[in-house]
Design an enzyme around this catalytic site. Structure first.
Site, PDB file in Angstrom:
ATOM      1  N   LYS A 569      36.974  40.734  41.504  1.00 46.49           N
ATOM      2  CA  LYS A 569      37.511  39.616  40.738  1.00 46.49           C
ATOM      3  C   LYS A 569      37.208  38.338  41.511  1.00 46.49           C
ATOM      4  O   LYS A 569      36.772  38.376  42.654  1.00 46.49           O
ATOM      5  CB  LYS A 569      39.015  39.766  40.513  1.00 46.49           C
ATOM      6  CG  LYS A 569      39.808  39.969  41.790  1.00 46.49           C
ATOM      7  CD  LYS A 569      41.274  40.239  41.481  1.00 46.49           C
ATOM      8  CE  LYS A 569      41.502  41.647  41.001  1.00 46.49           C
ATOM      9  NZ  LYS A 569      41.735  41.762  39.572  1.00 46.49           N
ATOM     10  N   ARG A 570      37.442  37.212  40.879  1.00 48.12           N
ATOM     11  CA  ARG A 570      37.266  35.925  41.531  1.00 48.12           C
ATOM     12  C   ARG A 570      38.137  35.849  42.781  1.00 48.12           C
ATOM     13  O   ARG A 570      39.252  36.359  42.805  1.00 48.12           O
ATOM     14  CB  ARG A 570      37.617  34.821  40.538  1.00 48.12           C
ATOM     15  CG  ARG A 570      37.491  33.412  41.018  1.00 48.12           C
ATOM     16  CD  ARG A 570      37.552  32.460  39.831  1.00 48.12           C
ATOM     17  NE  ARG A 570      38.715  32.679  38.987  1.00 48.12           N
ATOM     18  CZ  ARG A 570      39.871  32.015  39.121  1.00 48.12           C
ATOM     19  NH1 ARG A 570      40.005  31.106  40.065  1.00 48.12           N
ATOM     20  NH2 ARG A 570      40.867  32.242  38.299  1.00 48.12           N
ATOM     21  N   THR A 679      41.217  40.871  32.863  1.00 50.06           N
ATOM     22  CA  THR A 679      40.438  41.769  31.997  1.00 50.06           C
ATOM     23  C   THR A 679      39.783  42.870  32.821  1.00 50.06           C
ATOM     24  O   THR A 679      39.490  43.947  32.297  1.00 50.06           O
ATOM     25  CB  THR A 679      39.361  41.001  31.203  1.00 50.06           C
ATOM     26  OG1 THR A 679      38.550  40.246  32.101  1.00 50.06           O
ATOM     27  CG2 THR A 679      39.989  40.078  30.178  1.00 50.06           C
TER      28      THR A 679
END
Length: 834
Positions: A569-570, A679
């Site tokens: 993820k970021r 997500t």
């Protein structure tokens, strides 16, 4: 001389084939071979015998595009005839992933193309590897937008996705001495076969200047007199629906100068100045999210945002609506969905068009505007709610600032009518903020203007109503709704996990790809030993496939028998990669200190994928620490292959499609109340990874659906987080209280992962001990205890596989198709094209 040029309406084709769009090529192997060779010869200009792989890839992409093009043209014609309501999705990001396989799958061409190329002596796998994915997004926001336009095409909903065709997308990440460095993402260097320009449909976009009033037959009106302008050239990408023949449009704008070349200046010898206008204009679409720590960077970001929404609104009104359309009925033909705050400047832009250009009365224009926009909020972090200084907005878009002021004046009158003269409330709700500088609060503008405001998970939407936009929700409770995010099963199951997809189809039959709730049928097989064995074999094969990818891409290996623990993820402090690395250091310290016998340690590979924003110093410290810990752990013989840390650089959609199917454990460990939805959590659960997570974002709904026995919950709830803040959070108290935490932090502070240099990670250690805004230390003990439950569960492989099957079976709710149905029912009210 007379003008003999006929207008388009006067042209009358005489050849019968010119009366309708050209039919799509025949979907046969022979037809595909012929079209492929034609494209190779006539578009690439080479014979098959003289072509290289790039020639062949471009010819293959062109052939697939040919099959889609006729359907795309036919859909546009049908949409023009039916005049159905269109969803215009306005997003600064579209993280699409590779297009070849997705388009082959949607158009039912995968087997045909594979066989056709084989007859030409070409292995399609060799061409797949050449595709460069468009880096037109940063993370979940862009990936979500790509999922949504896929679902809307699959559901036959008329849709145009609008955005920017960045020349350089999200940067290409590399590591030097464990630290992130950013390199240009030159995704267009070999050309883009999937998009095509329409310069004849370019829009002129203006900036700067002043406003003036004038008399229009007795009516005083305003107009904008700009200083400079650029052209927005549309590039269309086709978005095919899955197996339904529908092809929607993603329209991305590229900035070019209106007067790109000054011949007089060039002839005088000043070659740089002669192209200055071109360089200045093209900066607008040069880079995704230019670094905005400087005034120039902030101005460029605002230019980008206005550039693409102004072009998009003009495009819809001028080119999509029929000539003579009655703009009073505009809400019946379009909904502009604002994907976060980046496109919100579109609100005053539509008002400017209606009032200044179309000469509508203000109240009528505002009534139309309020019905034409809806706003999706993607954050709970106050600093992520975008604001623009009044000085910058007034200098760059003076007419828009005037319009915003009037919107705010009218709105505050309504606030006073509803709540009385509560000056603090009026200050709190005003679109114009006064502190720390005079600014326009874009989330407030979107909320005032939008017909609906939605969060992206049940908890997130509740917190929006209760905290972030509480006063607005009290004023307009009917505006607020929830649409939980979803992901497309086409890309993230059918394409990413073909072996599991085949097993599902064999077990349940076809149809689940567009009706993901059918996965519920797998529950009946969770206790079937043969099915569990086959499911486990698929996961093992996916791990081997990932190992091959990482070996070729990064020189990394995945050890057999390891639990694959994934955090992709970021990189942001609220996502708490720091908490994950503290767990790794604690596990390592347990082994090397002798506190934990090595034979009791479950073999694990920890796999990270994340980029940090170029100006985010603390996130870059965290990346450096992860890599430094990995270098020490992976090289220490005392670990005996029990622990491994992998951090492949440049995580993107393509790599995600290999990691997600292989993952055993999904790390979703944000502080409760900080993650809007997520997500990645959905993609991993859908592919049979068990989640370790807090009750945050869509984790709440995942846990409710898959069941507590198939989810590893830890950490404080959102009310407990708020209570701890209220009583005064002291991170050092947790450091002194937990021996495992103290040992891990002391090991980092000692220089053990930095060659003995204690200063390297001091900023990170001090931040945790004295600030720890996202409470990693408070949740550490609960997290490590949950990881011990993970180890115990993984030791029972039958039980683990059963839980993994149930995660897949119960994740059908998280299809983006379901998300789109919710948007259509609750917000958009658009219908499919027949």
């Amino acid at each position: 001389m007379p003008d003999n040029t006929a207008s388009p309406s006067e042209l009358r084709p005489t050849h019968p084939l010119a009366l309708a769009p050209v039919a799509a090529p025949a979907a046969s192997v022979d037809g595909f071979v012929r079209r492929f060779l034609q494209n190779l010869n006539f578009d690439q200009g080479v014979a098959l015998s003289a072509s290289d792989d790039n020639d062949r890839y471009l010819a293959l992409a062109g052939t697939v595009r040919d099959y889609l093009m006729a359907r795309w043209l036919d859909d546009q014609a049908q949409q023009a005839r039916q005049q159905s309501k269109t969803v215009c999705y306005l997003s600064a990001e579209y993280l699409l992933g590779r297009q070849l396989d997705n388009n082959l799958l949607a158009a039912r061409l995968t087997d045909i193309a594979t066989e056709a190329l084989a007859q030409c002596g070409i292995d399609i796998e060799d061409l797949r590897a050449l595709e460069i994915e468009p880096g037109l997004g940063n993370g979940g926001l862009g990936r979500l937008a790509a999922c949504f336009i896929d679902s809307l095409a699959t559901m036959s909903i008329p849709t145009i996705g609008y955005g920017i065709r960045y020349e350089y997308g999200i940067f290409r990440q590399a590591f030097a001495d464990g630290q992130q460095i950013e390199q240009p993402d030159a995704w267009l260097r070999l050309g883009s076969p999937w998009d095509f320009p329409h310069p004849e449909a370019a829009q002129t976009i203006s900036f700067g200047g002043r406003t003036e009033t004038y008399d229009d037959e007795g009516v005083e009106r305003s107009r904008w007199v700009p200083d400079w302008n650029v052209l927005a050239v549309p590039y269309n990408m086709m978005v095919p629906g899955y197996h339904n023949g529908r092809v929607n449009t993603l329209r991305l704008w590229r900035a070019v100068a209106t007067n790109a070349f000054d011949l007089h200046t060039f002839n005088s010898g000043d070659y740089v100045e002669s192209v200055r206008a071109q360089t200045f204009a093209e900066n607008i679409s040069k880079v995704l999210y230019p670094e905005d720590s400087t005034p120039q960077g902030k101005e460029l970001r605002l230019q980008q945002q206005y550039f693409f929404v102004a072009a998009s609104i003009a495009d819809f009104i001028e080119h999509v609506l029929p000539e003579g359309f009655d703009l009073d009925t505009l809400p019946e033909r379009v909904i502009f969905q604002l994907n976060d705050t980046h496109p919100v400047i579109g609100v005053p832009e539509l008002m400017r068009v209606l009032v200044d250009e179309k000469h509508m009365e203000w109240d009528a224009a505002w009534a139309i505007t309020q019905k034409c926009f809806a706003y999706t909020c993607h954050t709970l972090l106050p600093e992520a709610l975008e604001v623009w200084s009044v000085d910058l907005l007034g200098r760059l878009l003076p007419r828009h600032l005037e319009i915003i002021y009037r919107i705010n004046d009218d709105f505050l009158l309504a606030v006073r009518e509803r709540f009385g003269d509560d000056e603090m409330l009026i200050r709190d709700m005003s679109i114009i903020g006064e502190h720390p500088f005079r600014s326009v609060r874009m989330a407030y503008l979107a909320t005032v203007a939008g017909s609906k405001v939605n969060g992206v998970a049940e908890l997130h939407s509740q917190l929006l109503r209760d905290n972030v936009l509480k006063d607005f929700a009290q004023m307009w409770p009917e505006k607020f709704t929830n649409v939980t995010n979803g992901v497309t099963p086409r890309r993230f199951l059918r394409l990413a996990n073909p072996d599991l997809s085949e097993l599902i189809t064999e077990t349940l039959g076809a149809g689940w790809t567009v009706d993901l709730e059918r996965l519920r049928g797998l529950e009946a097989f969770a206790d079937d030993p043969e099915f569990r064995d086959r499911f486990a074999a698929v996961k093992a094969a996916n791990k081997r496939r990932l190992g091959r990818v990482l070996s070729a891409r990064d020189g990394m290996t995945i050890d057999d028998g390891h639990l694959l623990d994934v955090m992709i993820k970021r990189l942001h402090e609220y996502k708490r990669q720091t908490l994950k690395v503290l767990h790794i250091v604690s596990a390592y310290d347990g082994i090397v200190s002798g506190r934990v016998p090595i034979e009791q340690v479950q073999p694990r590979t920890f796999l990270f994928g994340a980029k940090a924003a170029p100006g985010y110093a603390m996130a870059k410290h965290i990346i450096h620490l992860i890599n430094a810990v990995g270098e020490v752990v992976n090289a220490d013989p005392r670990v005996q292959g029990r622990l491994k840390v992998l951090y492949p650089a440049n995580y993107n959609v393509t790599l995600a499609e290999s990691i997600i199917p292989a993952a055993d454990l999904s790390e979703q460990i944000s502080l409760a109340g900080k993650e809007a939805s997520g997500t990645g959590n959905m993609k991993l659960a859908l592919n049979g990874a068990l989640t370790i997570g807090t009750d945050d974002g869509a984790n709440v709904e995942i846990r409710q659906l898959v069941g507590d026995d198939n989810f590893f919950l830890f950490g404080m709830s959102e009310p407990e987080v708020e209570a701890l803040w209220a009583e005064g959070y002291r991170p050092a108290d947790f450091y002194h209280r937990d021996e495992r935490l103290r040992a891990a932090l002391d090991l980092i502070a000692s220089g053990a992962f930095s060659g003995g240099d204690r200063s390297v990670f001091e900023p990170l250690v001090s931040n945790l001990l004295y600030d720890d805004r996202f409470m990693a230390l408070a949740d550490f003990g609960s997290y490590v205890d949950a990881q011990e439950r993970v180890d115990a569960a993984y030791a029972d492989q039958d039980g683990w596989v059963r839980s993994a099957i149930l995660n897949v079976a119960r994740s059908g709710f998280f299809s983006s198709d379901r998300s789109m149905r919710d948007y259509l029912d609750r917000i958009w009210h658009a219908t499919p094209v027949n």
